[in-house]
Design an enzyme around this catalytic site. Structure first.
Site, PDB file in Angstrom:
ATOM      1  N   ASP A  37     -37.478  -2.774  80.860  1.00 10.19           N
ATOM      2  CA  ASP A  37     -38.651  -1.950  81.186  1.00 10.19           C
ATOM      3  C   ASP A  37     -38.864  -2.004  82.695  1.00 10.19           C
ATOM      4  OD1 ASP A  37     -40.994  -0.376  80.803  1.00 10.19           O
ATOM      5  OD2 ASP A  37     -42.252  -2.157  80.747  1.00 10.19           O
ATOM      6  N   SER A  38     -39.787  -1.179  83.170  1.00  9.18           N
ATOM      7  CA  SER A  38     -40.133  -1.222  84.592  1.00  9.18           C
ATOM      8  C   SER A  38     -40.956  -2.461  84.925  1.00  9.18           C
ATOM      9  CB  SER A  38     -40.958   0.013  84.944  1.00  9.18           C
ATOM     10  OG  SER A  38     -42.131   0.025  84.148  1.00  9.18           O
TER      11      SER A  38
ATOM     12  N   TYR B  89     -42.610   3.466  87.058  1.00  8.83           N
ATOM     13  CA  TYR B  89     -41.756   4.623  86.774  1.00  8.83           C
ATOM     14  C   TYR B  89     -42.579   5.898  86.572  1.00  8.83           C
ATOM     15  CZ  TYR B  89     -37.488   1.843  85.845  1.00  8.83           C
ATOM     16  OH  TYR B  89     -36.381   1.037  85.946  1.00  8.83           O
ATOM     17  N   GLY B  90     -43.787   5.717  86.055  1.00 12.60           N
ATOM     18  CA  GLY B  90     -44.563   6.866  85.577  1.00 12.60           C
ATOM     19  C   GLY B  90     -44.964   7.867  86.643  1.00 12.60           C
TER      20      GLY B  90
ATOM     21  N   CYS C   8     -39.104   1.343  77.164  1.00 10.33           N
ATOM     22  CA  CYS C   8     -39.887   2.106  78.132  1.00 10.33           C
ATOM     23  C   CYS C   8     -39.780   3.579  77.748  1.00 10.33           C
ATOM     24  CB  CYS C   8     -39.315   1.888  79.527  1.00 10.33           C
ATOM     25  SG  CYS C   8     -40.078   2.916  80.801  1.00 10.33           S
ATOM     26  N   ASN C   9     -40.914   4.201  77.468  1.00 18.43           N
ATOM     27  CA  ASN C   9     -40.914   5.616  77.093  1.00 18.43           C
ATOM     28  C   ASN C   9     -40.457   6.499  78.238  1.00 18.43           C
ATOM     29  OD1 ASN C   9     -42.742   6.101  74.339  1.00 18.43           O
ATOM     30  ND2 ASN C   9     -43.222   4.224  75.416  1.00 18.43           N
ATOM     31  N   THR C  10     -40.901   6.170  79.461  1.00 16.67           N
ATOM     32  CA  THR C  10     -40.589   7.014  80.612  1.00 16.67           C
ATOM     33  C   THR C  10     -39.080   7.046  80.849  1.00 16.67           C
ATOM     34  OG1 THR C  10     -42.672   6.213  81.553  1.00 16.67           O
ATOM     35  CG2 THR C  10     -41.243   7.483  83.000  1.00 16.67           C
TER      36      THR C  10
ATOM     37  N   CYS D 273     -46.567   4.572  75.979  1.00 18.84           N
ATOM     38  CA  CYS D 273     -46.086   3.757  77.091  1.00 18.84           C
ATOM     39  C   CYS D 273     -46.116   2.341  76.556  1.00 18.84           C
ATOM     40  CB  CYS D 273     -47.007   3.886  78.305  1.00 18.84           C
ATOM     41  SG  CYS D 273     -46.677   2.650  79.586  1.00 18.84           S
ATOM     42  N   THR D 274     -45.019   1.605  76.743  1.00 19.92           N
ATOM     43  CA  THR D 274     -44.944   0.284  76.110  1.00 19.92           C
ATOM     44  C   THR D 274     -45.927  -0.721  76.707  1.00 19.92           C
ATOM     45  OG1 THR D 274     -43.083  -0.202  77.580  1.00 19.92           O
ATOM     46  CG2 THR D 274     -42.567   0.545  75.333  1.00 19.92           C
ATOM     47  N   HIS D 275     -46.483  -0.406  77.866  1.00 16.62           N
ATOM     48  CA  HIS D 275     -47.522  -1.276  78.413  1.00 16.62           C
ATOM     49  C   HIS D 275     -48.811  -1.236  77.569  1.00 16.62           C
ATOM     50  CE1 HIS D 275     -45.106  -1.436  82.112  1.00 16.62           C
ATOM     51  NE2 HIS D 275     -45.946  -2.340  82.589  1.00 16.62           N
TER      52      HIS D 275
HETATM   53  N1  DGL Z   1     -43.669   0.905  80.277  1.00 13.45           N
HETATM   54  C1  DGL Z   1     -43.253   2.170  80.713  1.00 13.45           C
HETATM   55  C2  DGL Z   1     -43.308   3.213  79.628  1.00 13.45           C
HETATM   56  O1  DGL Z   1     -43.200   2.900  78.470  1.00 13.45           O
HETATM   57  C3  DGL Z   1     -43.603   2.715  82.073  1.00 13.45           C
HETATM   58  C4  DGL Z   1     -44.642   2.129  82.944  1.00 13.45           C
HETATM   59  C5  DGL Z   1     -44.448   2.568  84.403  1.00 13.45           C
HETATM   60  O2  DGL Z   1     -43.612   1.958  85.055  1.00 13.45           O
HETATM   61  O3  DGL Z   1     -45.090   3.533  84.844  1.00 13.45           O
HETATM   62  O4  DGL Z   1     -43.399   4.374  79.885  1.00 13.45           O
END
Ligand code: DGL
Length: 264
Positions: A10-11, A42-43, A74-76, A188-190
């Site tokens: 992930d990021s 990443y977003g 990570c979805n992004t 978003c996995t966060h």
């Molecule tokens: N955790 C990431 C996701 O699932 C991205 C968070 C980020 O770096 O903006 O999209």
């Protein structure tokens, strides 16, 4: 015995929400967890930046850690770079897609929200999932970079105000139709890391849905028949850029089984 790890990527710390489910499903799996803090967040990046960065970085990581399987938690990164990663690597790769299908299956009001990063919510992939699995639903979208930062801060034990969570959720609730929304995809996995905080500020009970369990099931299927070490081993967290790891972050990583820390 096969000691090759699962590499979870992930990021930042968001992928820990996926790691938790994978550890439950595969407690003996050696884990290398990579947080690309050098590229975080990443977003707010462009598609071109993510499509260039993620396959190259995962190529380096695969060479170094020789994983049996990679999970892009990570979805992004997944919605933008998954085809590029699969084309570049000779390792099975599990991606993360916004959990629109399970959300549509569970929504009673037929209004669902997709809460992700700005980059994720604008992807044609989200249109496609909405058409295929939620065609009779109104699908609201909101991208929140602030919520990503809140999740990072909250995980390392920094105080985060209720009002900030309220603002993130308002991005969906204040849209036309938002008053009928009953289900929110945490795309978003966060965000599952702070789902309890979102629930606390919601004006009414909302159902929060994410894809972590599905990713763990897929990982289990793809590794069926593999052999594993006899005993669980401490996992390693890898950062891609130099950083100071606070006691709070170190403790949080350890609570997910990541007792060793290293830098790429
Ligand atoms: N955790 C990431 C996701 O699932 C991205 C968070 C980020 O770096 O903006 O999209």
């Amino acid at each position: 015995m096969d000691s090759r790890p699962l590499l979870i990527f992930d990021s930042g710390v968001g992928g820990l929400s996926v790691l938790a489910e994978i550890r439950q499903a595969l407690p003996l799996a050696p884990i290398v967890y990579v947080a690309d803090n050098g590229g975080f967040p990443y977003g707010t990046k462009t598609e071109a930046e993510i499509a260039a960065r993620v396959p190259a970085l995962l190529g380096r990581l695969a060479e170094r850690y020789r994983p049996r399987l990679i999970v892009i938690a990570c979805n992004t990164a997944s919605t933008i770079a998954l085809p590029g990663v699969r084309a570049a690597l000779d390792v099975p790769v599990v991606g993360t897609v916004p959990a629109i299908k399970p959300a549509a299956e569970r929504s009673t009001s037929r209004v669902i929200g997709v809460l992700g990063t700005e980059a994720t919510v604008r992807q044609p992939y989200v249109d496609d999932l909405s058409h295929r699995f939620a065609s009779d639903c109104q699908v609201l979208r909101h991208g929140s970079a602030a919520l990503v930062e809140l999740a990072e801060a909250s995980l390392r034990g920094d105080p985060t105000p209720d009002a900030a969570y309220h603002d993130a959720l308002s991005g969906l609730l204040d849209q036309a139709g938002g008053d009928r929304m009953d289900t929110v995809v945490l795309a978003c996995t966060h965000f599952p890391l702070v789902a309890d905080r979102l629930a606390l500020v919601a004006p009414r009970p909302l159902l929060f849905v994410d894809g972590a369990k599905g990713i763990a099931r897929r990982t289990l299927t793809l590794t069926a028949g593999d052999s594993w070490p006899e005993r669980a081993t401490p996992g390693t967290a890898i950062f891609t850029a130099p950083n100071e790891v606070s006691d709070g972050l170190r403790g949080a990583l350890a609570s997910f089984g990541l007792e060793k820390i290293d830098w790429l």
